[in-house]
Design a protein around this motif. Structure first.
Motif, PDB file in Angstrom:
ATOM      1  N   ASP A   1       0.845  -1.190   0.000  1.00 38.38           N
ATOM      2  CA  ASP A   1       0.000   0.000   0.000  1.00 38.38           C
ATOM      3  C   ASP A   1       0.883   1.244   0.000  1.00 38.38           C
ATOM      4  N   GLU A   2       0.592   2.204  -0.862  1.00 39.74           N
ATOM      5  CA  GLU A   2       1.437   3.405  -0.968  1.00 39.74           C
ATOM      6  C   GLU A   2       1.238   4.371   0.194  1.00 39.74           C
ATOM      7  N   GLY A   3       0.134   4.243   0.944  1.00 35.38           N
ATOM      8  CA  GLY A   3      -0.164   5.231   1.975  1.00 35.38           C
ATOM      9  C   GLY A   3       0.170   4.809   3.389  1.00 35.38           C
ATOM     10  N   VAL A   4       0.975   3.790   3.561  1.00 38.34           N
ATOM     11  CA  VAL A   4       1.335   3.344   4.915  1.00 38.34           C
ATOM     12  C   VAL A   4       2.597   2.491   4.836  1.00 38.34           C
TER      13      VAL A   4
ATOM     14  N   ARG B   1      -4.500  10.641   0.449  1.00 37.52           N
ATOM     15  CA  ARG B   1      -4.879  10.138  -0.887  1.00 37.52           C
ATOM     16  C   ARG B   1      -6.384  10.270  -1.103  1.00 37.52           C
ATOM     17  N   ASN B   2      -7.161   9.950  -0.075  1.00 39.12           N
ATOM     18  CA  ASN B   2      -8.614  10.065  -0.207  1.00 39.12           C
ATOM     19  C   ASN B   2      -9.064  11.516  -0.272  1.00 39.12           C
TER      20      ASN B   2
ATOM     21  N   LYS C   1      -7.754  14.281  10.253  1.00 38.72           N
ATOM     22  CA  LYS C   1      -8.327  15.307   9.386  1.00 38.72           C
ATOM     23  C   LYS C   1      -7.210  15.909   8.535  1.00 38.72           C
ATOM     24  N   VAL C   2      -7.483  16.065   7.254  1.00 39.36           N
ATOM     25  CA  VAL C   2      -6.485  16.583   6.310  1.00 39.36           C
ATOM     26  C   VAL C   2      -6.958  17.916   5.765  1.00 39.36           C
ATOM     27  N   ALA C   3      -6.125  18.938   5.932  1.00 39.20           N
ATOM     28  CA  ALA C   3      -6.404  20.248   5.326  1.00 39.20           C
ATOM     29  C   ALA C   3      -5.580  20.346   4.053  1.00 39.20           C
ATOM     30  N   PRO C   4      -6.224  20.336   2.884  1.00 38.38           N
ATOM     31  CA  PRO C   4      -5.461  20.330   1.627  1.00 38.38           C
ATOM     32  C   PRO C   4      -4.804  21.668   1.336  1.00 38.38           C
ATOM     33  N   GLY C   5      -3.645  21.619   0.722  1.00 40.83           N
ATOM     34  CA  GLY C   5      -2.952  22.824   0.264  1.00 40.83           C
ATOM     35  C   GLY C   5      -2.974  22.882  -1.256  1.00 40.83           C
TER      36      GLY C   5
END
Length: 370
Positions: A179-182, A333-334, A260-264
């Motif tokens: 998995d690319e995200g972990v 990613r999500n 929680k992800v705050a996108p840039g």
């Protein structure tokens, strides 16, 4: 009353079943059911592989047989070890695979691939890293635990239930590797002295290479950040410099986590990890009166602050080594979408991330004494 006659074929059936049972017993005694395997890297580049086999033969005084071989591959080592025993070595009962630290740091991809390709080996076998030499730990005899393989298996199972180490199977490790995200993790164990083996924190991997370690005292804090769980215990020393002793022991802990992800503009800008912890105070040594709600809230704030500081230390360690063992990448990613995720160099983004750990502790019970 007229008695029913036994069917004419029944005696023959009983004789066949009896003979069949005798045949199975003889075959079992002839099999070398490998329970635990260890892998180490030799200075020559070869592998030092050892296996522990419980003895089923009642005529044998030893509880287990241990075989070792130096070889270029695990299959070659098995052929060499097979020539040293009268039993037929089989891998279908393997429970644990131990990797020495030097081999884990050089990469496990090829060795895990060999395990996956063997159809007789379960994907649920446990993976662990030994702090030191895995073969020495497996070959040594522990006076109070004559069957070392079973001792290791029970130790890993019990400690993982208490969340002091993660339970990592071959399936878990391979899933996180691909998995690319972990990034993968594995529990660490070591030989404490001539009598005991103990857990020794958590090995953090970058792809298939072990690069850093979570100290045993921070293992449960890592579990808080990794995901939700039920049942755990933690002892926290809140003693401030120059102040009187203050120690609290929490039990029956339940924990939940949100990321929680705050996108840039180019991907993720800020990550917030929110953890809610609930537990019972099993022991408290300090000046606060837990029957007083205001002082109980004060203790909750102190524990929250302590765990937040330890969580920040863990995050800093992972950023320093460009690791994502918490699986933050999955959430990024999500959040940003797959197209933008593919354009990102996630490994290079990790040290630049602003990660905030927000820990909230709530005391649900503090005993009968008021």
């Amino acid at each position: 009353m007229k008695r029913k006659k036994m069917p004419y074929f029944m005696p023959l059936l009983l004789i066949m079943l009896s003979l069949n049972a005798c045949g199975d017993q003889r075959v079992l005694e002839d099999l070398g059911l490998i329970q635990t395997v260890s892998y180490d890297l030799l200075p020559s580049g070869q592998l030092d592989i050892s296996v522990s086999i419980p003895q089923a033969d009642p005529e044998t005084s030893s509880d287990r047989e241990v075989l070792s071989a130096a070889a270029n591959s695990s299959k070659e080592a098995k052929m060499i070890m097979s020539r040293k025993t009268g039993m037929l070595l089989v891998s279908g009962q393997i429970r644990n695979v131990l990797f020495g630290e030097s081999l884990a740091r050089s990469g496990l991809k090829g060795h895990l691939d060999a395990l996956i390709r063997d159809p007789s080996i379960s994907s649920q076998i446990k993976i662990s890293v030994v702090d030191g030499n895995a073969g020495e730990l497996l070959r040594d005899n522990y006076e109070q635990h004559p069957r070392t393989g079973r001792y290791i298996d029970m130790l890993l199972e019990k400690e993982s239930q208490g969340q002091t180490i993660p339970k990592v199977t071959l399936f878990n490790f391979q899933r996180d590797y691909f998995d690319e995200g972990v990034d993968p993790i594995a529990p660490m164990i070591r030989k404490q002295d001539s009598s005991f083996i103990t857990t020794n924190g958590i090995a953090l991997f970058r792809d298939d290479k072990h690069v850093a370690r979570i100290e045993p005292k921070d293992s449960l804090v890592f579990a808080f950040l990794k995901g939700k769980f039920r049942e755990g215990e933690i002892s926290i020393d809140l003693t401030a410099p120059g102040a009187s002793k203050e120690v609290v022991m929490f039990s029956s802990i339940t924990s939940s986590r949100k990321i929680k992800v705050a996108p840039g503009t180019d991907g993720a800008k800020k990550i917030k990890i929110e953890v809610d912890i609930t537990g019972s105070v099993l022991e408290y040594l300090g000046d606060l009166k837990l029957s007083n709600e205001r002082e109980r809230r004060l203790l909750e704030d102190k524990v929250s602050h302590y765990i937040s500081k330890r969580a920040d230390t863990i995050v800093s360690l992972m950023k320093e080594h460009k690791l994502d063992n918490l699986g933050i990448g999955r959430y990024v990613r999500n959040r940003v979408g797959f197209k933008q995720w593919q354009q990102m160099k996630w490994r290079e983004e990790i040290p630049k991330l602003e990660i905030e750990c927000s820990i909230h502790v709530k005391i649900k019970d503090y005993g009968k004494f008021r």
